[in-house]
Design a protein around this motif. Structure first.
Motif, PDB file in Angstrom:
ATOM      1  N   ASP A 280       0.851  -1.186   0.000  1.00 35.58           N
ATOM      2  CA  ASP A 280       0.000   0.000   0.000  1.00 35.58           C
ATOM      3  C   ASP A 280       0.890   1.240   0.000  1.00 35.58           C
ATOM      4  O   ASP A 280       1.821   1.347   0.810  1.00 35.58           O
ATOM      5  N   PRO A 281       0.654   2.194  -0.895  1.00 34.75           N
ATOM      6  CA  PRO A 281       1.528   3.375  -0.989  1.00 34.75           C
ATOM      7  C   PRO A 281       1.524   4.247   0.268  1.00 34.75           C
ATOM      8  O   PRO A 281       2.395   5.104   0.407  1.00 34.75           O
ATOM      9  N   ARG A 282       0.585   4.018   1.170  1.00 31.26           N
ATOM     10  CA  ARG A 282       0.577   4.784   2.410  1.00 31.26           C
ATOM     11  C   ARG A 282       1.643   4.328   3.393  1.00 31.26           C
ATOM     12  O   ARG A 282       1.896   4.996   4.412  1.00 31.26           O
ATOM     13  N   LEU A 283       2.273   3.201   3.103  1.00 30.53           N
ATOM     14  CA  LEU A 283       3.382   2.699   3.913  1.00 30.53           C
ATOM     15  C   LEU A 283       4.662   2.790   3.096  1.00 30.53           C
ATOM     16  O   LEU A 283       4.693   2.379   1.940  1.00 30.53           O
ATOM     17  N   GLU A 284       5.716   3.315   3.711  1.00 26.52           N
ATOM     18  CA  GLU A 284       6.990   3.483   3.021  1.00 26.52           C
ATOM     19  C   GLU A 284       8.024   2.508   3.579  1.00 26.52           C
ATOM     20  O   GLU A 284       8.019   2.216   4.778  1.00 26.52           O
ATOM     21  N   PRO A 285       8.917   1.995   2.736  1.00 24.16           N
ATOM     22  CA  PRO A 285      10.009   1.176   3.249  1.00 24.16           C
ATOM     23  C   PRO A 285      10.797   1.926   4.319  1.00 24.16           C
ATOM     24  O   PRO A 285      11.096   3.112   4.159  1.00 24.16           O
ATOM     25  N   ARG A 293       1.528   1.959  12.762  1.00 25.06           N
ATOM     26  CA  ARG A 293       0.309   1.378  13.353  1.00 25.06           C
ATOM     27  C   ARG A 293      -0.980   2.094  12.982  1.00 25.06           C
ATOM     28  O   ARG A 293      -1.969   1.435  12.619  1.00 25.06           O
ATOM     29  N   PRO A 294      -1.054   3.434  13.053  1.00 23.00           N
ATOM     30  CA  PRO A 294      -2.321   4.086  12.695  1.00 23.00           C
ATOM     31  C   PRO A 294      -2.728   3.820  11.251  1.00 23.00           C
ATOM     32  O   PRO A 294      -3.918   3.613  10.960  1.00 23.00           O
ATOM     33  N   VAL A 295      -1.756   3.788  10.339  1.00 24.24           N
ATOM     34  CA  VAL A 295      -2.056   3.548   8.928  1.00 24.24           C
ATOM     35  C   VAL A 295      -2.450   2.090   8.715  1.00 24.24           C
ATOM     36  O   VAL A 295      -3.389   1.786   7.967  1.00 24.24           O
ATOM     37  N   VAL A 296      -1.731   1.180   9.360  1.00 22.01           N
ATOM     38  CA  VAL A 296      -2.042  -0.248   9.239  1.00 22.01           C
ATOM     39  C   VAL A 296      -3.466  -0.522   9.722  1.00 22.01           C
ATOM     40  O   VAL A 296      -4.200  -1.312   9.117  1.00 22.01           O
TER      41      VAL A 296
END
Length: 308
Positions: A280-285, A293-296
């Motif tokens: 998901d592009p909202r998570l970055e490496p 956690r909030p995004v997950v």
């Protein structure tokens, strides 16, 4: 002696017919470096052992291929918890199976650039098995591309994600290829490749660059050629998915292949969602588990159709 005599005779023939334009001789084709070589008796014994193991697991209701059902319910909270464990931590925290010295525990690692997949076979893998495994790798690669919406494709050259099938007799070949593919590979990894532990059917080595320790640029999956069909397919599913960044296992994950209990052989509906979350592009490496956690939580509830 015989070769020298043949060469001398060929030279003599050319001299005797020097008035005739010599016809070009077809060049002898060099044998392929991984041309088929029948497996040894020890390898065949190992194959029979794995056949018994697979039969036993299936008889006990394990190695399921149904992807989960009413008996394996899960909700967004389960998905969130399992994603954190499986995506942010490594199955090998002591780096016994790794190609990098960087510690990335608690941070997200995945591919940023295109993933170019190629199946490769060591000499003792029979031709019919090569065709079957190639088809399985190609089909699963297409599935991974759909789930992640990331550029993942099968190639015939310039691969950066190799899926190796090799038997007990192929250690020297595989070690040589690993040195070519992963410069600077650690000696413990080479030792493991040369002499896999009895409880290791397959594994993956995913490596980043020194400057970007959370962005994979190369991966190699190794699968024992002696495995029977279902166990080999299970290895394809688990190790290729782990090579994309789902690096850990969790005893709490169900229904999932990222669980050492062997209940499921193939990627489940739960695991498909983990892969979608991972890319998901909202998570970055490199993002830490705390910051993610909030995004997950949001992504997990979106995928499960549950309110925030």
């Amino acid at each position: 002696m015989g070769l020298s005599a043949l060469l001398a005779l060929a030279n003599c023939d050319e001299t005797l017919t020097s008035s005739v334009v010599p016809q070009p001789r077809p060049a002898a084709s060099a044998p392929e470096p991984n041309a088929y070589v029948p497996p040894s008796a020890a390898s065949q014994d190992l194959a029979r052992f794995y056949q018994r193991v697979e039969r036993d697991l299936v008889t006990r209701g394990l190695l399921r291929t149904d992807g989960g059902g009413p008996d394996t319910p899960y909700d967004a909270s389960d998905l969130e918890r399992n994603f954190e464990t499986i995506a942010f931590y490594s199955e090998y925290p002591d780096h016994a199976v790794t190609a990098t010295a960087y510690t990335t525990e608690g941070q997200l690692s995945r591919w940023s650039g295109p993933v170019r997949v190629q199946a490769e076979f060591a000499p003792t893998v029979p031709p019919e098995m090569r065709a079957q495994d190639t088809a399985q790798v190609e089909a699963f690669t297409a599935r991974l591309a759909r789930l992640t919406d990331h550029p993942i494709s099968v190639v015939s050259r310039k691969a950066n994600f190799h899926v190796f099938f090799a038997g007990k007799d192929d250690s020297a070949y595989v070690v040589s290829r690993m040195k070519q593919l992963i410069p600077g590979i650690d000696q413990p990894v080479l030792d493991l490749i040369a002499n896999p532990r009895a409880n290791i059917d397959c594994f993956v080595i995913a490596s980043p660059t020194n400057l970007s320790p959370h962005r994979f640029v190369r991966a190699v999956v190794l699968i024992r050629a002696e495995l029977p069909d279902l166990m080999r397919r299970s290895c394809i599913h688990e190790e290729m998915a782990q090579g994309l960044g789902l690096s850990n296992d969790s005893p709490a994950a169900r229904p999932s292949i990222f669980n050492d209990d062997d209940e499921f052989a193939l990627l489940t509906s739960h695991d498909e969602k983990l892969l979608t979350m991972l890319y998901d592009p909202r998570l970055e490496p490199g993002v830490t588990v705390e910051n993610a956690r909030p995004v997950v939580r949001i992504i997990a509830r979106e995928l499960m159709g549950q309110p925030l």
